[in-house]
Scaffold this motif. Structure first.
Motif, PDB file in Angstrom:
ATOM      1  N   ALA A 265       0.817  -0.879  -0.019  1.00 29.77           N
ATOM      2  CA  ALA A 265       0.065   0.325  -0.041  1.00 29.77           C
ATOM      3  C   ALA A 265       0.944   1.431   0.054  1.00 29.77           C
ATOM      4  N   LYS A 266       1.883   1.577   1.245  1.00 27.03           N
ATOM      5  CA  LYS A 266       2.762   2.249   1.070  1.00 27.03           C
ATOM      6  C   LYS A 266       3.160   2.608  -0.763  1.00 27.03           C
ATOM      7  N   GLN A 267       4.019   1.345  -0.835  1.00 34.34           N
ATOM      8  CA  GLN A 267       4.784   1.160  -2.451  1.00 34.34           C
ATOM      9  C   GLN A 267       3.982   1.638  -3.181  1.00 34.34           C
ATOM     10  N   TYR A 289      -2.565  10.815  -0.906  1.00 30.42           N
ATOM     11  CA  TYR A 289      -1.525  11.136   0.862  1.00 30.42           C
ATOM     12  C   TYR A 289      -2.287  10.662   1.804  1.00 30.42           C
ATOM     13  N   ALA A 290      -3.926  10.449   1.799  1.00 29.58           N
ATOM     14  CA  ALA A 290      -4.080   9.714   3.045  1.00 29.58           C
ATOM     15  C   ALA A 290      -3.872   8.396   3.598  1.00 29.58           C
ATOM     16  N   LEU A 291      -3.490   7.369   2.499  1.00 31.18           N
ATOM     17  CA  LEU A 291      -3.118   6.569   2.448  1.00 31.18           C
ATOM     18  C   LEU A 291      -1.790   6.212   3.167  1.00 31.18           C
ATOM     19  N   LEU A 292      -0.695   6.983   2.617  1.00 31.93           N
ATOM     20  CA  LEU A 292       0.440   7.692   3.487  1.00 31.93           C
ATOM     21  C   LEU A 292       0.491   8.381   5.215  1.00 31.93           C
ATOM     22  N   TYR A 293      -0.387   8.745   5.165  1.00 32.51           N
ATOM     23  CA  TYR A 293      -0.211   9.482   6.761  1.00 32.51           C
ATOM     24  C   TYR A 293      -1.225   7.953   7.863  1.00 32.51           C
ATOM     25  N   LEU A 294      -2.190   7.332   6.652  1.00 31.10           N
ATOM     26  CA  LEU A 294      -2.027   6.378   7.914  1.00 31.10           C
ATOM     27  C   LEU A 294      -1.109   5.423   8.265  1.00 31.10           C
ATOM     28  N   GLU A 296       1.985   5.711   7.901  1.00 31.57           N
ATOM     29  CA  GLU A 296       3.377   6.792   8.685  1.00 31.57           C
ATOM     30  C   GLU A 296       2.443   6.912  10.466  1.00 31.57           C
ATOM     31  N   LYS A 297       1.313   6.963  10.918  1.00 28.97           N
ATOM     32  CA  LYS A 297       0.945   7.099  11.729  1.00 28.97           C
ATOM     33  C   LYS A 297       0.699   5.669  12.303  1.00 28.97           C
ATOM     34  N   LYS A 298       0.514   4.633  11.351  1.00 28.63           N
ATOM     35  CA  LYS A 298      -0.162   2.882  12.117  1.00 28.63           C
ATOM     36  C   LYS A 298       1.335   2.499  12.719  1.00 28.63           C
ATOM     37  N   GLY A 300       4.394   4.429  13.188  1.00 29.60           N
ATOM     38  CA  GLY A 300       4.672   5.341  14.976  1.00 29.60           C
ATOM     39  C   GLY A 300       5.306   6.200  13.893  1.00 29.60           C
ATOM     40  N   ASP A 301       5.413   6.911  12.534  1.00 27.72           N
ATOM     41  CA  ASP A 301       6.693   7.612  12.601  1.00 27.72           C
ATOM     42  C   ASP A 301       5.772   8.946  12.172  1.00 27.72           C
ATOM     43  N   LEU A 302       5.460   9.884  13.604  1.00 28.20           N
ATOM     44  CA  LEU A 302       4.735  10.661  13.544  1.00 28.20           C
ATOM     45  C   LEU A 302       5.264  12.110  12.489  1.00 28.20           C
ATOM     46  N   ASP A 303       6.723  12.371  12.693  1.00 33.60           N
ATOM     47  CA  ASP A 303       6.840  13.261  12.271  1.00 33.60           C
ATOM     48  C   ASP A 303       6.627  12.842  10.106  1.00 33.60           C
ATOM     49  N   ALA A 304       6.563  12.299   9.821  1.00 27.53           N
ATOM     50  CA  ALA A 304       6.361  11.397   8.630  1.00 27.53           C
ATOM     51  C   ALA A 304       5.116  11.814   8.857  1.00 27.53           C
ATOM     52  N   ALA A 305       3.829  10.753   9.427  1.00 32.48           N
ATOM     53  CA  ALA A 305       2.403  11.295   9.565  1.00 32.48           C
ATOM     54  C   ALA A 305       2.107  12.281   9.319  1.00 32.48           C
ATOM     55  N   LEU A 306       2.754  13.461   9.490  1.00 28.79           N
ATOM     56  CA  LEU A 306       2.254  15.108  10.470  1.00 28.79           C
ATOM     57  C   LEU A 306       2.732  15.447   8.804  1.00 28.79           C
ATOM     58  N   SER A 307       3.719  15.284   8.615  1.00 26.17           N
ATOM     59  CA  SER A 307       3.909  15.968   7.265  1.00 26.17           C
ATOM     60  C   SER A 307       2.902  15.532   5.810  1.00 26.17           C
ATOM     61  N   TYR A 308       2.587  14.201   6.312  1.00 18.65           N
ATOM     62  CA  TYR A 308       1.493  12.593   5.203  1.00 18.65           C
ATOM     63  C   TYR A 308       0.609  13.965   5.560  1.00 18.65           C
ATOM     64  N   HIS A 309      -0.003  14.095   6.538  1.00 15.86           N
ATOM     65  CA  HIS A 309      -1.424  14.918   6.739  1.00 15.86           C
ATOM     66  C   HIS A 309      -1.283  16.120   5.515  1.00 15.86           C
TER      67      HIS A 309
END
Length: 580
Positions: A265-267, A289-294, A296-298, A300-309
């Motif tokens: 999914a990430k790829q 972008y929504a998937l990448l946020y979910l 990274e959040k899952k 545990g990379d919160l910085d990346a999750a915030l960036s994608y959000h």
């Protein structure tokens, strides 16, 4: 054709090569590019008319690769300089497509309106089919699916065994899918794909498959969607149409995510982002972008999750702005056309009045009274038409800010109003809270009772919420069954109490045995965030409120939760609890 290429070409050979390139530009794009390269080297040997035809095909090819800024002036040059009326008409149709993709929607709708008016005078079959196809696609993009379906059906009627057979069926599928009128895609999609394969129009065949895959994903058949998309992925790569490739990648990412394949999914989500058309916001890009946020959040990379959000919010806002702009441009041009028609009618009436005035001048005084009465009636009708046009324009401006089903703010207007309110609260150092609401198991209601009952449940839920809102509160529908409320001058404890009242009201209002929602139990989960923890930025409030909403869902739904990074606090059926 091979003999023609090998020998020294004559003028007739060049004409055949140009026509052949035109016929394969979507069905065999690599060969089209080779012919363009060869003909480009023979420019000095082409007649002026052949050179103009070549310039049109070159402009089309540049636009196909996604470079619309370069293609647009080339098409305008063909429209201005060509002596061939049919070629000018086709260039105008292609220009409509470029204008739409380049977000010049008002110009696109104005241009297509003029072309459709000229269509009865165009005898060339290919030009007619091209214009009908662009019109159908443009009106589908503006949400005018009935108009899009009408022009697709006209393509099939005019050209049932040529391009109209494939492209007309593709646009039929698109109109019906986007309007939500499909209960199944099996028969229509199979017939459309077969028609496009028969014409070697693999681009359109794969666009249909993309719609089928999304339909499967929406109906819980992600494995079937993966099988269909992967089976045709290599063919899509060969076609080389960037937007289609990005669409396939985004759908594969969603399907793998639904099936638990996080790595794949990430790829594919990253591939959808990297392969999208530059500076263009699409639904596929937003979903990626929504998937990448979910993901990274899952992980545990919160910085990346915030960036994608943040990128998701920007893409989603751009996409929604784009959709609203298309709808507003359509209505604006429609009103302009009506106003122009009214102006022409007015001029005709004025001419009639002048003629009548000359006649009445020769008659007696009693006849002049009749003239005055008629004049007043005409002026009154003109004033009435002008008033109605103005009122329609104001109504369409209001509709652009409101959700069509519930009548509350749509996502775009909610975000704008919420940001204004938060800036005011920051300046005046006032409290504010954000509440996110998501109806529980709403998909089950739609699947079991149908979308009509689901729509009534949404309306009842909104009415229940409004009973507990102040005039200063900002209430909007963020999408589907998700809603947001900004509560200015409200502490966290007050917000929790207000949210609990709304939770009870929703459960009470949508579970009665009436004709609208017979015996349908509905509840809602709530997430609450406060500026005291999240600050005055709407983006951060949304993230924390979404975390609270996720906690409510995870802990059993039908509850109100507020979640911090380390100390979540939860309220269940009116009782607050603390969890580590």
């Amino acid at each position: 054709m091979g003999t023609a290429v090998a020998a020294v070409p004559t003028s007739d050979d060049f004409s055949r090569l140009l026509k052949h390139a035109d016929s394969i530009k979507t069905s065999d794009h690599p060969e089209f590019l080779q012919l363009m390269k060869r003909l480009g080297g023979e420019t000095t040997r082409l007649s002026p008319q052949q050179q103009m035809y070549l310039r049109y095909l070159q402009a089309w090819g540049i636009g196909y690769q996604g470079d619309y800024e370069t293609a647009t002036p080339l098409l305008n040059a063909v429209i201005t300089e060509s002596t061939d009326a049919t070629l000018r008409f086709r260039a105008g149709t292609t220009l409509v497509n470029m204008l739409s993709i380049g977000s010049h929607y008002e110009e696109a709708f104005a241009q297509i309106s003029q072309l459709l008016d000229q269509l009865p005078q165009i005898a060339d079959k290919d030009a007619r089919i091209q214009t009908l196809g662009v019109a159908s696609m443009l009106y589908n993009d503006a949400g005018q699916y009935d108009l899009g379906l009408n022009y697709a059906n006209q393509m099939l009627r005019e050209n049932p065994v040529g391009d109209g057979d494939c492209k007309g069926r593709f646009l039929q599928v698109q109109s019906l899918y986007e309007s939500g009128k499909f209960s199944t895609l099996d028969r229509q999609s199979s017939e459309a794909i077969d028609a496009c394969n028969k014409k070697s129009e693999f681009l359109f065949a794969n666009l249909i498959r993309f719609n089928v895959a999304n339909f499967d994903i929406e109906h819980g058949q992600s494995a079937a969607a993966i099988e269909l998309l992967q089976k045709n992925y290599a063919d899509v790569q060969r076609i080389g149409y960037p937007e289609l490739t990005s669409d396939f990648d985004a759908s594969l990412a969603q399907a793998y995510w639904n099936e638990g394949g996080i790595a794949l999914a990430k790829q594919y989500a990253k591939a959808a982002v990297d392969g999208g058309v530059k500076h263009e916001f699409t639904k596929s890009l937003t979903n990626a972008y929504a998937l990448l946020y979910l993901i990274e959040k899952k992980q545990g990379d919160l910085d990346a999750a915030l960036s994608y959000h943040e990128k998701y919010m920007a893409a989603d806002k751009g996409y929604l702005n784009d959709v609203s702009a298309k709808a507003l441009a359509y209505q604006t041009v429609k009103q302009q056309v009506l106003a122009k028609k009214l102006q022409i009618d007015t001029l005709n009436k004025q001419n009639q009045i002048l003629t009548l005035q000359q006649t009445l001048a020769k008659k007696a005084a009693e006849t002049s009274r009749l003239y005055i009465i008629l004049l007043l009636i005409v002026l009154a009708s003109i004033a009435l038409w002008t008033y109605r046009v103005k009122r329609s324009q104001l109504r369409f401006m209001k509709l652009a800010r409101r959700d069509g089903l519930t009548g509350i703010f749509n996502r775009q207007h909610f975000v704008n109003e919420a940001e204004l309110q938060l800036r005011y609260c920051r300046k005046s150092e006032r409290q504010a809270c954000l509440v996110l609401i998501d109806l529980d198991h709403f998909k089950v209601v739609n699947d079991t009772h149908g979308h009509a009952v689901g729509d009534r449940v949404l309306k009842r839920a909104v009415e229940a919420c409004q009973q507990h809102l102040r005039s200063t509160d900002i209430f909007g529908r963020l999408g589907g069954e998700e809603f947001g409320i900004v509560l200015p001058e409200c502490t966290l404890e007050q917000a929790l109490n207000r949210a609990e009242q709304i939770r009870v009201a929703i459960a009470t209002a949508t579970s009665g045995d009436d004709d609208d929602t017979p015996g349908i139990p509905i509840s809602a989960s709530f997430g609450v965030a406060t500026i005291a923890r999240s600050g005055y930025e709407l983006r951060q409030l949304l993230i924390h409120a979404d975390d609270g909403l996720y906690l409510s869902k995870r802990e059993g739904r039908n509850r109100v939760s507020v979640c911090y990074d380390t100390q979540p606090r939860q309220r269940v059926a009116g009782v607050a609890t603390d969890r580590a």
